[in-house]
Design a protein around this motif. Sequence first.
Motif, PDB file in Angstrom:
ATOM      1  N   ALA A  27      10.328  -5.379  10.917  1.00 36.47           N
ATOM      2  CA  ALA A  27      11.560  -6.046  10.538  1.00 36.47           C
ATOM      3  C   ALA A  27      12.681  -5.150  11.037  1.00 36.47           C
ATOM      4  O   ALA A  27      12.899  -3.910  11.240  1.00 36.47           O
ATOM      5  CB  ALA A  27      11.783  -5.594   8.942  1.00 36.47           C
ATOM      6  N   VAL A  28      13.766  -6.025  11.739  1.00 36.82           N
ATOM      7  CA  VAL A  28      14.799  -5.537  12.476  1.00 36.82           C
ATOM      8  C   VAL A  28      16.067  -6.039  12.523  1.00 36.82           C
ATOM      9  O   VAL A  28      16.179  -7.206  12.015  1.00 36.82           O
ATOM     10  CB  VAL A  28      14.235  -5.487  14.251  1.00 36.82           C
ATOM     11  CG1 VAL A  28      13.266  -4.904  14.618  1.00 36.82           C
ATOM     12  CG2 VAL A  28      14.333  -7.073  14.855  1.00 36.82           C
ATOM     13  N   ARG A  29      17.162  -5.483  13.033  1.00 40.32           N
ATOM     14  CA  ARG A  29      18.351  -6.178  13.202  1.00 40.32           C
ATOM     15  C   ARG A  29      18.401  -6.753  14.693  1.00 40.32           C
ATOM     16  O   ARG A  29      18.227  -6.079  15.462  1.00 40.32           O
ATOM     17  CB  ARG A  29      19.474  -5.242  12.928  1.00 40.32           C
ATOM     18  CG  ARG A  29      19.710  -4.497  11.582  1.00 40.32           C
ATOM     19  CD  ARG A  29      20.716  -3.590  11.388  1.00 40.32           C
ATOM     20  NE  ARG A  29      21.661  -3.480  12.585  1.00 40.32           N
ATOM     21  CZ  ARG A  29      22.943  -3.244  12.280  1.00 40.32           C
ATOM     22  NH1 ARG A  29      23.361  -3.014  11.040  1.00 40.32           N
ATOM     23  NH2 ARG A  29      24.072  -3.325  13.156  1.00 40.32           N
ATOM     24  N   ILE A  50       5.447   1.033   5.032  1.00 41.64           N
ATOM     25  CA  ILE A  50       4.973  -0.136   5.465  1.00 41.64           C
ATOM     26  C   ILE A  50       5.008  -1.207   4.387  1.00 41.64           C
ATOM     27  O   ILE A  50       4.596  -1.085   3.259  1.00 41.64           O
ATOM     28  CB  ILE A  50       3.304   0.190   5.695  1.00 41.64           C
ATOM     29  CG1 ILE A  50       3.350   1.255   6.770  1.00 41.64           C
ATOM     30  CG2 ILE A  50       2.704  -0.914   6.114  1.00 41.64           C
ATOM     31  CD1 ILE A  50       1.824   1.955   7.007  1.00 41.64           C
ATOM     32  N   LEU A  51       5.349  -2.415   4.869  1.00 42.42           N
ATOM     33  CA  LEU A  51       5.658  -3.514   3.817  1.00 42.42           C
ATOM     34  C   LEU A  51       4.518  -4.355   3.821  1.00 42.42           C
ATOM     35  O   LEU A  51       4.401  -5.167   4.774  1.00 42.42           O
ATOM     36  CB  LEU A  51       7.127  -4.059   4.043  1.00 42.42           C
ATOM     37  CG  LEU A  51       8.362  -3.231   3.891  1.00 42.42           C
ATOM     38  CD1 LEU A  51       9.355  -3.826   4.361  1.00 42.42           C
ATOM     39  CD2 LEU A  51       8.422  -2.754   2.375  1.00 42.42           C
ATOM     40  N   THR A  67      11.251  -1.488  10.402  1.00 41.66           N
ATOM     41  CA  THR A  67      10.379  -1.165   9.326  1.00 41.66           C
ATOM     42  C   THR A  67       8.997  -2.007   9.858  1.00 41.66           C
ATOM     43  O   THR A  67       9.050  -3.100   9.912  1.00 41.66           O
ATOM     44  CB  THR A  67      10.575  -1.620   8.083  1.00 41.66           C
ATOM     45  OG1 THR A  67      11.960  -0.897   7.549  1.00 41.66           O
ATOM     46  CG2 THR A  67       9.795  -1.407   6.758  1.00 41.66           C
ATOM     47  N   LEU A  68       7.818  -1.399   9.692  1.00 37.47           N
ATOM     48  CA  LEU A  68       6.569  -2.085   9.791  1.00 37.47           C
ATOM     49  C   LEU A  68       6.523  -3.042   8.686  1.00 37.47           C
ATOM     50  O   LEU A  68       6.625  -2.600   7.546  1.00 37.47           O
ATOM     51  CB  LEU A  68       5.303  -1.007   9.557  1.00 37.47           C
ATOM     52  CG  LEU A  68       3.977  -1.558   9.996  1.00 37.47           C
ATOM     53  CD1 LEU A  68       4.074  -2.411  11.586  1.00 37.47           C
ATOM     54  CD2 LEU A  68       3.016  -0.534  10.020  1.00 37.47           C
ATOM     55  N   ILE A  69       6.048  -4.254   9.095  1.00 31.75           N
ATOM     56  CA  ILE A  69       5.920  -5.318   7.974  1.00 31.75           C
ATOM     57  C   ILE A  69       4.760  -6.184   8.308  1.00 31.75           C
ATOM     58  O   ILE A  69       4.385  -6.693   9.299  1.00 31.75           O
ATOM     59  CB  ILE A  69       7.099  -6.300   8.037  1.00 31.75           C
ATOM     60  CG1 ILE A  69       7.169  -6.958   6.542  1.00 31.75           C
ATOM     61  CG2 ILE A  69       7.378  -6.808   9.008  1.00 31.75           C
ATOM     62  CD1 ILE A  69       8.291  -7.850   6.236  1.00 31.75           C
TER      63      ILE A  69
END
Length: 170
Positions: A27-29, A50-51, A67-69
């Motif tokens: 997950a990024v901008r 970790i999501l 964030t790792l998702i």
Amino acid sequence: LGRVLSSNVITTVDVPAFDRSNVDGFAVRSSDVLGADEELPRLLRLTPEILSPGRVPEHEVTCGSATLIATGGMVPRGADAVVMVEHTEFREIDGQPAISVARMVSPGGNISFAGSDMTRGETVLWAGQVLTARELGVLAAIGCAEVEVFRRPRVAIISTGDEIVPPGQV
């Protein structure tokens, strides 16, 4: 299964109930990976979580972080896109975990937004529909355990004449 709905079914919830990732990735901008490619990747530090599906994010994605998702994971605040894991490589920045992103992603990329499948207040099934596995899946998705259906018809055949004869006789 196999019964006929006697009234419309209107959902009281959004499906999905939250913005979720369509892919395994980060997950990024999207502004942080603007213009990223294999020649000029963007470096992002990783948040410490970790999501996985069913886990509520605790950390916001801020400028320069990711964030790792997992597929189906809830997109954290601050993120507006998900970069596929195939377009990244693990790195370190000052001894901290990071990734390099080799492909840009547009805002909303790889995300299913809340209510994009079914929106609260929407009629999802109509009176007269036969309940097949598809319709039961819709009912499960909106959390509906019971619906009104028509009573199965009762049919009886009563012979009042001599039109029924044993097989082989005319």
